[in-house]
Design an enzyme around this catalytic site. Structure first.
Site, short mmCIF file in Angstrom:
data_model
loop_
_atom_site.label_atom_id
_atom_site.label_comp_id
_atom_site.label_asym_id
_atom_site.label_seq_id
_atom_site.Cartn_x
_atom_site.Cartn_y
_atom_site.Cartn_z
N GLU A 153 -21.73 -35.77 22.73
CA GLU A 153 -21.14 -35.57 24.06
C GLU A 153 -21.27 -36.79 24.96
O GLU A 153 -20.35 -37.14 25.69
CB GLU A 153 -21.77 -34.35 24.75
CG GLU A 153 -21.26 -33.01 24.25
CD GLU A 153 -21.91 -32.55 22.96
OE1 GLU A 153 -22.83 -33.24 22.47
OE2 GLU A 153 -21.51 -31.51 22.42
N HIS A 161 -25.53 -20.93 26.41
CA HIS A 161 -24.08 -20.93 26.17
C HIS A 161 -23.28 -20.20 27.25
O HIS A 161 -22.15 -19.81 27.01
CB HIS A 161 -23.74 -20.28 24.83
CG HIS A 161 -23.68 -21.24 23.67
ND1 HIS A 161 -24.78 -21.88 23.18
CD2 HIS A 161 -22.64 -21.67 22.91
CE1 HIS A 161 -24.43 -22.64 22.15
NE2 HIS A 161 -23.13 -22.54 21.97
C1 LIG Z 1 -24.75 -30.32 21.89
C2 LIG Z 1 -23.86 -29.33 21.27
N1 LIG Z 1 -22.57 -29.64 21.07
C3 LIG Z 1 -21.74 -28.76 20.47
C4 LIG Z 1 -22.20 -27.54 20.07
C5 LIG Z 1 -21.27 -26.54 19.41
N2 LIG Z 1 -21.64 -26.41 18.00
C6 LIG Z 1 -22.47 -25.46 17.58
S1 LIG Z 1 -22.84 -25.61 15.96
C7 LIG Z 1 -21.83 -26.95 15.81
C8 LIG Z 1 -21.71 -27.62 14.49
C9 LIG Z 1 -23.04 -28.05 14.00
O1 LIG Z 1 -22.91 -28.68 12.77
P1 LIG Z 1 -24.17 -28.97 11.90
O2 LIG Z 1 -25.20 -29.67 12.71
O3 LIG Z 1 -23.71 -29.64 10.67
O4 LIG Z 1 -24.77 -27.53 11.59
P2 LIG Z 1 -24.05 -26.35 10.77
O5 LIG Z 1 -23.29 -25.55 11.76
O6 LIG Z 1 -23.21 -26.94 9.73
O7 LIG Z 1 -25.18 -25.55 10.22
C10 LIG Z 1 -21.23 -27.27 17.02
C11 LIG Z 1 -20.30 -28.36 17.24
C12 LIG Z 1 -23.55 -27.24 20.33
N3 LIG Z 1 -24.07 -26.05 20.02
N4 LIG Z 1 -24.36 -28.15 20.91
#
Ligand SMILES: Cc1ncc(C[n+]2csc(CCOP(=O)(O)OP(=O)(O)O)c2C)c(N)n1
Ligand SMILES: [Mg+2]
Lengths: 323, 328
Positions: free
Chosen positions: B60, B129
């Site tokens: 971000e 959230h």
């Molecule tokens: C700082 C932040 N940005 C965006 C999100 C929205 N979000 C939640 S999970 C996710 C993807 C996370 O990917 P990864 O770290 O690979 O974990 P996975 O979901 O694959 O287990 C996103 C973009 C968030 N929760 N926090």
């Protein structure tokens, strides 16, 4: 890359226990999907179907005195760390009997007594705290390790880089477990990572690392044990990269419009960690059914327990804001 | 006049600007194939391609910062921050960089950046959230802040924000994406800093933002049944604030309730109350009432969440308190 010694095979008994734990997590999360679809579960849920071997392999290698921080995809980590299914299910139903007393929900599961410092709904949110916990252990001379789970997507956020740098600089007993499931929500690694080998991220900070097949629970357990040993013995932090697969959507209800149709079917055939362990152990249908019956019963009981749980009083919302 | 949902209205503003102007592009997490976590940018990848509908890593601070950099080169980027809770990760760039470059350079540069985000409670995602953080940004000189509550408003205001030469933090409310409203055939930009009077009334003014505009309108209907005539005004732009419209309304009704979903304490409503008591002191027949969330993080359990954030009933109670002061 750290040189890992030839791992010793685990006793079959332990592996059977891992199998049971993984199947329990699977059945628990399938139940979560089902109850969400039935409209019983509020909020925002992410299941980790396909990633059970990482949760179990890592958590079983931890000592009771160690601590960990989890992610938004936290049910498996939480169960594997020993939180009773009843307490977890009650949390998902927003009940006082829940592991976060109904204040947290799926993305904020805590069980501090069992060394679970909390799941986190902010990607990368838990990593700096793990460096701090490890610093506290170091300063106090305690024989404890702090461990953070996070995904491949989280390796792009500032806290990841700042935490690895600080941990290495200060030589604290921390273990960073990356669950590389190749997706960050709808975004494939090809769109969020300019490099293929995530271990290079640890190399950049001078941190020891290793990569392991995250669908092989025995391998995850062995690699975690060595990572913990590295941290415990005062050699500083360790980065453990687990290659794994998300065999479901990003969140419960995700139509996955972004994912090639055949990918899921293929991965479910070839990369299910529970099938792999079953094969490794040569379990018969009867043996599997018996375990399945037992864990399914536990999950059913947890739903009953949760539904019969106590709703918080609305005004309880004002409690716990300050210590 | 066509009817658009709030979601379609946001998309229409983005697409209209992008069709008109190559300098406009959008970037954010999961906005391409998936069309954003709220489905706002669905279909835009097909129309504009991956260079202008940029799927990004979870970064971000860098995203918003890159938006600032591109804006300073004269482009008009729109950065989507998936949840306003994650604005906190980009705060350095928004607060110290975007808001201040023009000032620190003695007026040499412009930062025509729009940061779109959404949030709000009512669906039990828990404490990280569902926050409403608009008051944080209204406090920073150099930023403009918009919070649109209807499809027509979100369309016209977003378009204007994109073409504003200042950084705009643009808030959408999660629970509003499905609501519909008739909008002009051709997109009509709406000037920033102009309030909208949703309903005229004689006895009390309710100044409301976001979801609370709709709660206030419901409360106003009920109050009507009790013989109380309520005027509902949405400032729409929180910075700059249309003080004139708010003050004129209160001078007419002599009573005021300020309502938002964000925590009441130190909220946007406190500033509105301060402005009104100062500029309409002699016209006020009752203390200005405030409606907002209780002073806690958002709890997960639905029974607690429901109790923490305000609803129409809370606005109605506040209306009754203000009129009760004068023997109603
Ligand atoms: C700082 C932040 N940005 C965006 C999100 C929205 N979000 C939640 S999970 C996710 C993807 C996370 O990917 P990864 O770290 O690979 O974990 P996975 O979901 O694959 O287990 C996103 C973009 C968030 N929760 N926090
Ligand atoms: Mg991932």
């Amino acid at each position: 890359m750290a040189k890992l010694e030839e791992r010793q095979a685990l006793p079959e008994e332990d592996l059977r226990d891992f199998f049971r734990e993984m199947l329990l997590i699977r059945r628990f999360e399938e139940k979560v999907e089902e109850r969400f679809r039935a409209g019983e579960l509020p909020g925002f849920l992410h299941v980790a179907i396909g990633q059970e071997a990482v949760a179990v392999g890592v958590c079983r290698a931890l000592e009771e005195r160690d601590v960990m921080a989890s992610t938004h995809r936290a049910h498996g980590h939480t169960l594997a760390r020993g939180t009773p299914p009843n307490a977890l299910m009650a949390e998902l139903y927003g009940k006082v009997e829940g592991c976060s007393r109904g204040y947290g929900g799926s993305m904020h599961l805590y069980d501090v007594e069992r060394g679970n410092l909390g799941a986190n709904a902010v990607v990368g949110g838990g990593l700096p705290g793990i460096v701090g916990a490890a610093l506290a252990f170091k300063l106090r001379g305690e024989d404890r390790v702090a461990l953070a789970f996070f995904g491949d997507g989280a390796t792009n956020i500032g806290t990841f880089h700042e935490s690895l740098n600080l941990a290495q600089l200060w030589g604290v007993p921390a273990v960073f477990v990356c669950e590389d499931n190749h997706w960050a929500e709808s975004t494939p690694a090809s769109q969020h990572l300019p490099i293929r080998d995530l271990e290079q991220r640890a190399v950049a900070y001078g941190m020891e690392s290793t990569k392991v097949d995250g669908q092989d629970v025995e391998a995850v357990y062995g690699a975690t044990a060595q990572a913990l040993e590295h941290a415990r013995s005062g050699r500083g932090p360790f980065f453990l990269l687990c290659e794994t697969y998300r065999l479901v959507g990003h969140y419960v209800g995700d139509p996955q419009v972004y994912r090639p149709k055949d990918e899921l079917a293929r991965l479910r055939e070839t990369e299910d960690p529970i099938d792999k362990l079953r094969e490794r152990l040569g379990l018969s249908d009867e043996e599997v059914e018996e375990v399945d019956r037992e864990v399914t019963g536990i999950v059913e009981t947890s739903v009953e327990f949760a539904k019969n749980g106590t709703d918080p009083e609305p005004g309880d919302a004002l409690k716990n804001v300050y210590a | 006049m066509p009817e658009l949902s709030y979601r379609e209205a946001v998309r229409d503003a983005l697409a209209t600007a992008m069709r008109r102007d190559d300098e406009v592009f959008v970037m954010g997490e999961d906005i391409a194939e998936m069309g954003g976590s709220m489905g706002v940018t669905q279909g835009m990848l097909d129309e504009f391609g991956p260079e202008r509908v940029r799927n990004t890593p979870i970064s971000e601070m860098a995203l918003v910062g890159a938006g600032i950099g591109a804006a300073m080169q004269g482009m008009r980027p729109v950065v989507e921050v998936m949840y306003e809770d994650f604005l906190t990760l980009a705060c350095e760039q928004i607060v110290n960089q975007a808001a201040k470059h023009r000032y620190m350079s003695g007026g040499q540069v412009k930062v025509p950046l729009t940061v779109r985000t959404q949030g709000g409670a009512g669906w039990s995602p828990g404490a990280q959230h569902a926050q409403q953080l608009e008051a944080w940004f209204v406090h920073v000189p150099g930023l403009k802040v918009v919070f649109a509550s209807t499809p027509a408003d979100v369309r016209g205001l977003l378009y204007t924000s994109i073409y504003d030469d200042n950084p705009v933090v643009f808030f959408e409310h999660r629970t509003l994406y499905g609501i519909k409203e008739e909008v002009p055939d051709e997109l009509e930009p709406i000037e920033l800093g102009k309030a909208r009077v949703h309903r005229e009334g004689e006895d009390v003014t309710v100044v409301a933002t976001g979801r609370l505009v709709h709660e206030a309108l419901r409360a106003a209907e009920e109050a009507e049944g009790e013989g109380v005539s309520v005027e509902v005004v949405d400032p729409r732009t929180l910075q700059p604030l249309d003080e004139e419209t708010l003050v004129a309304s209160v001078k007419k009704t002599n009573r005021c309730v300020v309502a938002h979903e964000a925590v009441t304490r130190m909220g946007f409503g406190a500033e509105v109350a301060a402005v009104l008591q100062h500029q309409a002191f002699d016209w006020l027949d009752a203390p200005i009432e405030r409606v907002g969330a209780r002073f806690t993080p958002l709890p997960f359990a639905p029974v607690m969440e429901e109790w923490v954030v305000p609803h129409a009933a809370d606005v109605l109670e506040a209306i009754r308190r203000t009129v009760g002061r004068n023997g109603h």
